[in-house]
Design a protein around this motif. Structure first.
Motif, PDB file in Angstrom:
ATOM      1  N   PHE A   1       3.572  -2.126  -3.401  1.00  0.00           N
ATOM      2  CA  PHE A   1       2.891  -1.806  -2.149  1.00  0.00           C
ATOM      3  C   PHE A   1       1.561  -1.094  -2.374  1.00  0.00           C
ATOM      4  CE2 PHE A   1       7.505  -1.872  -1.361  1.00  0.00           C
ATOM      5  CZ  PHE A   1       7.535  -2.980  -0.521  1.00  0.00           C
ATOM      6  N   ASP A   2       1.270  -0.747  -3.620  1.00  0.00           N
ATOM      7  CA  ASP A   2      -0.032  -0.189  -3.963  1.00  0.00           C
ATOM      8  C   ASP A   2      -1.028  -1.278  -4.365  1.00  0.00           C
ATOM      9  OD1 ASP A   2       0.703   2.401  -3.473  1.00  0.00           O
ATOM     10  OD2 ASP A   2       1.221   2.855  -5.556  1.00  0.00           O
ATOM     11  N   GLN A   3      -0.571  -2.524  -4.393  1.00  0.00           N
ATOM     12  CA  GLN A   3      -1.412  -3.635  -4.854  1.00  0.00           C
ATOM     13  C   GLN A   3      -2.102  -4.313  -3.670  1.00  0.00           C
ATOM     14  OE1 GLN A   3      -1.390  -3.738  -8.277  1.00  0.00           O
ATOM     15  NE2 GLN A   3       0.067  -2.048  -7.959  1.00  0.00           N
ATOM     16  N   ASP A   4      -3.243  -4.907  -3.953  1.00  0.00           N
ATOM     17  CA  ASP A   4      -3.933  -5.709  -2.940  1.00  0.00           C
ATOM     18  C   ASP A   4      -3.385  -7.131  -2.890  1.00  0.00           C
ATOM     19  OD1 ASP A   4      -5.900  -3.713  -2.134  1.00  0.00           O
ATOM     20  OD2 ASP A   4      -6.799  -4.019  -4.104  1.00  0.00           O
ATOM     21  N   LEU A   5      -2.999  -7.649  -4.061  1.00  0.00           N
ATOM     22  CA  LEU A   5      -2.523  -9.028  -4.153  1.00  0.00           C
ATOM     23  C   LEU A   5      -1.295  -9.095  -5.053  1.00  0.00           C
ATOM     24  CD1 LEU A   5      -5.922 -10.868  -4.856  1.00  0.00           C
ATOM     25  CD2 LEU A   5      -4.722 -10.786  -2.669  1.00  0.00           C
ATOM     26  N   LEU A   6      -0.325  -9.901  -4.645  1.00  0.00           N
ATOM     27  CA  LEU A   6       0.826 -10.218  -5.480  1.00  0.00           C
ATOM     28  C   LEU A   6       0.821 -11.723  -5.722  1.00  0.00           C
ATOM     29  CD1 LEU A   6       3.619  -8.170  -3.625  1.00  0.00           C
ATOM     30  CD2 LEU A   6       2.148  -7.393  -5.505  1.00  0.00           C
ATOM     31  N   PHE A   7       0.755 -12.138  -6.988  1.00  0.00           N
ATOM     32  CA  PHE A   7       0.761 -13.561  -7.335  1.00  0.00           C
ATOM     33  C   PHE A   7       2.175 -13.964  -7.743  1.00  0.00           C
ATOM     34  CE2 PHE A   7      -3.659 -12.349  -8.027  1.00  0.00           C
ATOM     35  CZ  PHE A   7      -4.352 -13.423  -7.470  1.00  0.00           C
ATOM     36  N   VAL A   8       2.688 -15.015  -7.110  1.00  0.00           N
ATOM     37  CA  VAL A   8       4.062 -15.459  -7.375  1.00  0.00           C
ATOM     38  C   VAL A   8       4.064 -16.962  -7.661  1.00  0.00           C
ATOM     39  CG1 VAL A   8       6.433 -15.536  -6.536  1.00  0.00           C
ATOM     40  CG2 VAL A   8       4.901 -13.702  -5.755  1.00  0.00           C
ATOM     41  N   PRO A   9       4.128 -17.376  -8.930  1.00  0.00           N
ATOM     42  CA  PRO A   9       4.278 -18.805  -9.229  1.00  0.00           C
ATOM     43  C   PRO A   9       5.657 -19.285  -8.786  1.00  0.00           C
ATOM     44  CG  PRO A   9       3.557 -17.547 -11.161  1.00  0.00           C
ATOM     45  CD  PRO A   9       4.019 -16.552 -10.147  1.00  0.00           C
ATOM     46  N   VAL A  10       5.699 -20.491  -8.250  1.00  0.00           N
ATOM     47  CA  VAL A  10       6.950 -21.054  -7.738  1.00  0.00           C
ATOM     48  C   VAL A  10       7.180 -22.422  -8.376  1.00  0.00           C
ATOM     49  CG1 VAL A  10       8.164 -21.912  -5.695  1.00  0.00           C
ATOM     50  CG2 VAL A  10       6.731 -19.851  -5.537  1.00  0.00           C
TER      51      VAL A  10
ATOM     52  N   PRO B   1       0.183  -6.333   0.760  1.00  0.00           N
ATOM     53  CA  PRO B   1       1.631  -6.197   0.990  1.00  0.00           C
ATOM     54  C   PRO B   1       2.059  -4.842   1.533  1.00  0.00           C
ATOM     55  CG  PRO B   1       1.122  -6.107  -1.356  1.00  0.00           C
ATOM     56  CD  PRO B   1      -0.139  -6.526  -0.665  1.00  0.00           C
ATOM     57  N   GLY B   2       1.336  -3.771   1.195  1.00  0.00           N
ATOM     58  CA  GLY B   2       1.751  -2.445   1.647  1.00  0.00           C
ATOM     59  C   GLY B   2       1.057  -1.955   2.893  1.00  0.00           C
ATOM     60  N   LYS B   3       0.188  -2.789   3.450  1.00  0.00           N
ATOM     61  CA  LYS B   3      -0.585  -2.340   4.612  1.00  0.00           C
ATOM     62  C   LYS B   3       0.228  -2.440   5.895  1.00  0.00           C
ATOM     63  CE  LYS B   3      -5.137  -2.671   6.680  1.00  0.00           C
ATOM     64  NZ  LYS B   3      -6.480  -3.288   6.596  1.00  0.00           N
ATOM     65  N   LYS B   4       0.135  -1.401   6.707  1.00  0.00           N
ATOM     66  CA  LYS B   4       0.807  -1.424   7.991  1.00  0.00           C
ATOM     67  C   LYS B   4       0.073  -2.377   8.923  1.00  0.00           C
ATOM     68  CE  LYS B   4       2.056   1.538  11.892  1.00  0.00           C
ATOM     69  NZ  LYS B   4       2.010   2.915  12.436  1.00  0.00           N
ATOM     70  N   PRO B   5       0.766  -3.370   9.485  1.00  0.00           N
ATOM     71  CA  PRO B   5       0.085  -4.329  10.361  1.00  0.00           C
ATOM     72  C   PRO B   5      -0.347  -3.669  11.663  1.00  0.00           C
ATOM     73  CG  PRO B   5       2.451  -4.711  10.388  1.00  0.00           C
ATOM     74  CD  PRO B   5       2.197  -3.669   9.323  1.00  0.00           C
ATOM     75  N   SER B   6      -1.508  -4.056  12.156  1.00  0.00           N
ATOM     76  CA  SER B   6      -1.983  -3.494  13.425  1.00  0.00           C
ATOM     77  C   SER B   6      -1.323  -4.174  14.601  1.00  0.00           C
ATOM     78  CB  SER B   6      -3.504  -3.646  13.527  1.00  0.00           C
ATOM     79  OG  SER B   6      -3.872  -5.016  13.495  1.00  0.00           O
TER      80      SER B   6
ATOM     81  N   ALA C   1      12.533  -3.924  -1.360  1.00  0.00           N
ATOM     82  CA  ALA C   1      11.735  -3.041  -2.210  1.00  0.00           C
ATOM     83  C   ALA C   1      11.238  -1.831  -1.426  1.00  0.00           C
ATOM     84  CB  ALA C   1      10.557  -3.818  -2.802  1.00  0.00           C
ATOM     85  N   TRP C   2      10.878  -2.052  -0.155  1.00  0.00           N
ATOM     86  CA  TRP C   2      10.423  -0.941   0.690  1.00  0.00           C
ATOM     87  C   TRP C   2      11.566   0.061   0.909  1.00  0.00           C
ATOM     88  CZ3 TRP C   2       5.637   0.288   2.547  1.00  0.00           C
ATOM     89  CH2 TRP C   2       5.571   1.304   3.532  1.00  0.00           C
ATOM     90  N   ALA C   3      12.743  -0.454   1.197  1.00  0.00           N
ATOM     91  CA  ALA C   3      13.901   0.419   1.408  1.00  0.00           C
ATOM     92  C   ALA C   3      14.241   1.188   0.141  1.00  0.00           C
ATOM     93  CB  ALA C   3      15.100  -0.418   1.858  1.00  0.00           C
ATOM     94  N   ASP C   4      13.993   0.575  -1.004  1.00  0.00           N
ATOM     95  CA  ASP C   4      14.289   1.197  -2.286  1.00  0.00           C
ATOM     96  C   ASP C   4      13.282   2.291  -2.632  1.00  0.00           C
ATOM     97  OD1 ASP C   4      15.632   1.590  -4.667  1.00  0.00           O
ATOM     98  OD2 ASP C   4      14.561   0.002  -5.727  1.00  0.00           O
ATOM     99  N   ARG C   5      11.993   2.034  -2.359  1.00  0.00           N
ATOM    100  CA  ARG C   5      10.941   2.967  -2.749  1.00  0.00           C
ATOM    101  C   ARG C   5      10.517   3.920  -1.629  1.00  0.00           C
ATOM    102  NH1 ARG C   5       7.851   2.342  -7.313  1.00  0.00           N
ATOM    103  NH2 ARG C   5       8.405   0.609  -8.692  1.00  0.00           N
ATOM    104  N   HIS C   6      10.645   3.466  -0.400  1.00  0.00           N
ATOM    105  CA  HIS C   6      10.144   4.260   0.728  1.00  0.00           C
ATOM    106  C   HIS C   6      11.218   4.391   1.801  1.00  0.00           C
ATOM    107  CE1 HIS C   6       6.179   3.912  -1.090  1.00  0.00           C
ATOM    108  NE2 HIS C   6       6.326   2.608  -1.133  1.00  0.00           N
ATOM    109  N   ALA C   7      12.405   4.810   1.384  1.00  0.00           N
ATOM    110  CA  ALA C   7      13.540   4.874   2.314  1.00  0.00           C
ATOM    111  C   ALA C   7      13.272   5.796   3.484  1.00  0.00           C
ATOM    112  CB  ALA C   7      14.793   5.314   1.564  1.00  0.00           C
ATOM    113  N   SER C   8      12.429   6.809   3.274  1.00  0.00           N
ATOM    114  CA  SER C   8      12.172   7.778   4.346  1.00  0.00           C
ATOM    115  C   SER C   8      11.123   7.296   5.339  1.00  0.00           C
ATOM    116  CB  SER C   8      11.717   9.110   3.743  1.00  0.00           C
ATOM    117  OG  SER C   8      10.508   8.940   3.020  1.00  0.00           O
ATOM    118  N   ARG C   9      10.497   6.189   5.054  1.00  0.00           N
ATOM    119  CA  ARG C   9       9.429   5.679   5.925  1.00  0.00           C
ATOM    120  C   ARG C   9       9.913   4.458   6.693  1.00  0.00           C
ATOM    121  NH1 ARG C   9       4.327   4.726   2.261  1.00  0.00           N
ATOM    122  NH2 ARG C   9       3.449   4.159   4.300  1.00  0.00           N
ATOM    123  N   ASP C  10       9.581   4.417   7.969  1.00  0.00           N
ATOM    124  CA  ASP C  10       9.985   3.301   8.815  1.00  0.00           C
ATOM    125  C   ASP C  10       9.202   2.054   8.433  1.00  0.00           C
ATOM    126  OD1 ASP C  10      11.529   2.503  11.341  1.00  0.00           O
ATOM    127  OD2 ASP C  10       9.481   1.816  11.770  1.00  0.00           O
TER     128      ASP C  10
END
Length: 332
Positions: free
Chosen positions: A137-146, A160-165, A231-240
């Motif tokens: 969530f600190d990254q600007d881009l996540l590259f995922v080959p499929v 990925p970590g930005k709160k949507p407006s 991953a959010w629940a794992d790293r940021h459990a205290s944040r909605d």
């Protein structure tokens, strides 16, 4: 003579024997297959990149080089080699990126009960350790080959970590599920050439970069959102969650891209797509100038000759590594 011998050999083999990393075979297309079984020498390790002591080292085989010849499929080793080389030769960080191994999405798919339905928590447990040293969530881009159905494509998660407006306009329709098993509706892309509407560059979204438009981008995006939720629940459990990681707040787009015209170049197209975004500044909305990732893409960005040149450049790098059996500073 060699091509005819290989063609006869492959015609006698079942489809399941085709190597991981190819495109869907089209009717009338020449078979392209490196057989590691009939020639054990092709399984011989020839070099390790970037070094044998690296925790994420790639051991390349003699047979990997054959797959760099025109008409052959790229495999996991070759795509991971290219991506890792680019990361190692990155001089300055323009944006923060994380590049997943080609095995990441494949490992998640092991949690599928059947196509279109998978256990999100089980999938996350399989890949959790792969990001223990990086906060995605600190990254600007996540590259995922499929890789699915003998075809390669590239998914890119932006912001990925930005709160949507934007907020979800309405509660999503309940989907039948058992426990944490998510039911995914099939995504019908059709064969049209039109690109999706361009995304808002300031919001979270997913790009589906597919040279054949044959992968189900909706399903891939849903699985990546499920990973991010865990991953959010794992790293940021205290944040909605604040509306994160939903189809409405992290939509998927298929940009306008050059299309593959044969049955074997999909892996090389993934490398070309990766280059379009890697180490490039993110688009930004400024005044009346609305620059999106969509503005960077078109069907004429590169030609078949450029794809062939990319394959040859990787082949040249492979030969240098094999010759010196050490890390070189050639930038791919």
């Amino acid at each position: 003579m060699e091509k005819r011998r290989r063609a006869k050999q492959n015609e006698a083999e079942p489809a399941a024997a085709a190597p991981r990393g190819g495109s869907k075979r089209k009717r009338g297309a020449a078979p392209a297959h490196v057989n590691l079984v009939d020639d054990p020498a092709n399984a011989e390790p020839v070099f390790t990149f970037p070094s044998a002591k690296a925790p994420d080292a790639i051991t390349c085989l003699r047979g990997d080089r054959l797959r760099l010849e025109d008409g052959e499929f790229l495999n996991d080793n070759l795509i991971n080699l290219y991506l890792k080389n680019k990361m190692h030769n990155q001089l300055a960080s323009v944006v923060s990126v994380h590049v997943f191994s080609t095995f990441f999405f494949t490992k998640m798919l092991e949690a599928e009960a059947f196509p279109g339905s998978f256990d999100a928590k089980k999938a996350y447990a399989k890949v959790k350790r792969w990001t223990k040293n990086v906060d995605v969530f600190d990254q600007d881009l996540l590259f995922v080959p499929v890789n699915e159905h003998l075809h390669w494509s590239l998914a890119v998660v932006v912001n990925p970590g930005k709160k949507p407006s934007r907020r979800t306009p309405r509660a999503p329709k309940p989907k039948p599920k058992k426990g944490d098993v998510i039911e995914i509706d099939s995504d019908s892309d059709g064969d049209g050439d039109e690109a999706d509407a361009t995304p808002d560059p300031s919001e979270p979204y997913i790009l589906a970069m597919d040279s054949l438009r044959s992968h189900d981008k909706g399903r891939i995006a849903e699985y990546l959102r499920a990973f991010l939720k865990c991953a959010w629940a794992d790293r940021h459990a205290s944040r909605d969650l604040d509306g994160r990681f939903e189809a409405e707040t992290m939509p998927v787009f298929a940009p306008d891209l050059p299309k593959q015209r044969n049955s074997f170049d999909c892996g090389v197209y993934v490398l070309k797509f990766f280059d379009l975004l890697f180490d490039k500044p993110l688009p930004a909305r400024a005044a009346d100038d609305d620059m999106t990732f969509g503005d960077r893409f078109s069907k004429k960005l590169f030609k078949r000759e450029d794809v062939k040149a990319k394959r040859e450049k990787l082949l040249h790098f492979f030969d240098l590594e094999w010759e010196t059996v050490s890390y070189t500073h050639l930038t791919l």
